[in-house]
Design a protein around this motif. Structure first.
Motif, PDB file in Angstrom:
ATOM      1  N   TYR A 140      -2.362  32.911  14.685  1.00 23.23           N
ATOM      2  CA  TYR A 140      -2.378  34.061  13.780  1.00 23.23           C
ATOM      3  C   TYR A 140      -3.818  34.333  13.401  1.00 23.23           C
ATOM      4  O   TYR A 140      -4.605  33.399  13.216  1.00 23.23           O
ATOM      5  N   ASP A 141      -4.170  35.601  13.289  1.00 24.98           N
ATOM      6  CA  ASP A 141      -5.505  35.952  12.805  1.00 24.98           C
ATOM      7  C   ASP A 141      -5.431  37.281  12.075  1.00 24.98           C
ATOM      8  O   ASP A 141      -4.524  38.088  12.300  1.00 24.98           O
ATOM      9  N   VAL A 142      -6.395  37.501  11.208  1.00 25.25           N
ATOM     10  CA  VAL A 142      -6.488  38.729  10.438  1.00 25.25           C
ATOM     11  C   VAL A 142      -7.962  39.021  10.162  1.00 25.25           C
ATOM     12  O   VAL A 142      -8.757  38.097   9.975  1.00 25.25           O
ATOM     13  N   HIS A 143      -8.312  40.282  10.193  1.00 25.66           N
ATOM     14  CA  HIS A 143      -9.655  40.714   9.796  1.00 25.66           C
ATOM     15  C   HIS A 143      -9.537  41.997   8.987  1.00 25.66           C
ATOM     16  O   HIS A 143      -8.715  42.869   9.296  1.00 25.66           O
ATOM     17  N   ALA A 147     -16.248  40.380  10.587  1.00 21.23           N
ATOM     18  CA  ALA A 147     -16.055  39.100  11.271  1.00 21.23           C
ATOM     19  C   ALA A 147     -17.402  38.541  11.678  1.00 21.23           C
ATOM     20  O   ALA A 147     -18.389  39.271  11.778  1.00 21.23           O
ATOM     21  N   GLY A 156     -14.668  40.173  16.043  1.00 22.58           N
ATOM     22  CA  GLY A 156     -13.489  40.421  15.225  1.00 22.58           C
ATOM     23  C   GLY A 156     -12.213  40.716  15.992  1.00 22.58           C
ATOM     24  O   GLY A 156     -11.285  41.303  15.438  1.00 22.58           O
ATOM     25  N   VAL A 169      -8.959  40.286  16.744  1.00 19.29           N
ATOM     26  CA  VAL A 169      -7.848  39.532  16.149  1.00 19.29           C
ATOM     27  C   VAL A 169      -6.855  39.041  17.194  1.00 19.29           C
ATOM     28  O   VAL A 169      -6.292  37.953  17.047  1.00 19.29           O
ATOM     29  N   HIS A 195      -8.427  36.047  18.974  1.00 21.17           N
ATOM     30  CA  HIS A 195      -8.527  34.914  18.048  1.00 21.17           C
ATOM     31  C   HIS A 195      -7.163  34.259  17.845  1.00 21.17           C
ATOM     32  O   HIS A 195      -7.051  33.026  17.843  1.00 21.17           O
ATOM     33  N   VAL A 215       0.131  42.811  17.743  1.00 19.58           N
ATOM     34  CA  VAL A 215      -0.939  43.244  16.846  1.00 19.58           C
ATOM     35  C   VAL A 215      -0.302  44.143  15.794  1.00 19.58           C
ATOM     36  O   VAL A 215       0.474  45.050  16.132  1.00 19.58           O
ATOM     37  N   THR A 241      -1.944  45.379   5.823  1.00 17.57           N
ATOM     38  CA  THR A 241      -2.022  46.173   7.051  1.00 17.57           C
ATOM     39  C   THR A 241      -1.443  47.562   6.810  1.00 17.57           C
ATOM     40  O   THR A 241      -1.987  48.551   7.301  1.00 17.57           O
ATOM     41  N   ALA A 263      -3.904  42.513  11.764  1.00 17.25           N
ATOM     42  CA  ALA A 263      -3.435  41.143  11.975  1.00 17.25           C
ATOM     43  C   ALA A 263      -2.879  41.022  13.387  1.00 17.25           C
ATOM     44  O   ALA A 263      -2.535  42.018  14.027  1.00 17.25           O
TER      45      ALA A 263
END
Length: 165
Positions: A10-13, A36, A40, A42, A45, A101, A143, A150
């Motif tokens: 999981y990732d978020v920016h 990031a 960045g 996501v 990542h 995404v 979001t 995310a």
């Protein structure tokens, strides 16, 4: 017996200044960039975390910490290729991945095929082993309010040919 390994990431920016985002290795024009240490991305990542998690190797921050200037502004595809090399060194290969995404904007549907192609090339698999989807959060949460992007990813690994138990 060499059972498959499964990992989740999981990732978020958050959005910040800029005129584009990079998702799945694809540069997409947008009214904002992503905050990031790297580019960045996501999606990549989250995928790196899924791959690392499948082999209990920690997370992306452990291997490519934001405190290390070498990774400032790096193309996340380089990180993904480095993670895939770690898997190969340990006798594993990518079976398939699936990812989503989550964002309201930009619209990702026109870019999904290019993302799949980039990811397949970096993972060393055929594009039909790479699932990428995009969804909104129906205007709910960060979001939904358009504050960021995310991503979630799942990876399945199998033993490489010739791997011994």
């Amino acid at each position: 017996m060499n059972l498959p390994r499964i990992g989740i990431g999981y990732d978020v920016h958050a959005f910040g200044p800029g005129d584009h985002v990079v998702i799945g290795g694809v540069r997409i024009a947008h009214s904002h960039g992503l905050l990031a240490h790297s580019d960045g991305d996501v999606l990549i990542h989250a995928l790196c975390d899924a791959l690392l998690g499948a082999l209990a190797l920690g997370d992306i921050g452990r291997h490519f910490p934001p405190s290390d200037a070498r990774w400032a502004g790096v193309d996340s595809r380089e990180l993904l290729r480095a993670v895939v090399a770690m898997l190969h060194e340990r006798g594993w290969r990518v079976g398939n991945i699936d990812a989503v995404v989550i964002c309201e904007r930009p619209k990702l549907a026109p870019h999904i095929d290019a993302m799949r192609e980039h990811l397949a090339a970096d993972l060393g698999v055929e594009p039909d082993a790479v699932g990428v989807k995009a969804t909104t959060s129906e205007k709910l949460g960060f979001t939904g309010r358009g504050e960021g992007i995310a991503a979630q990813a799942v990876a399945v690994l199998g033993p490489a040919a010739g791997r011994s138990s």
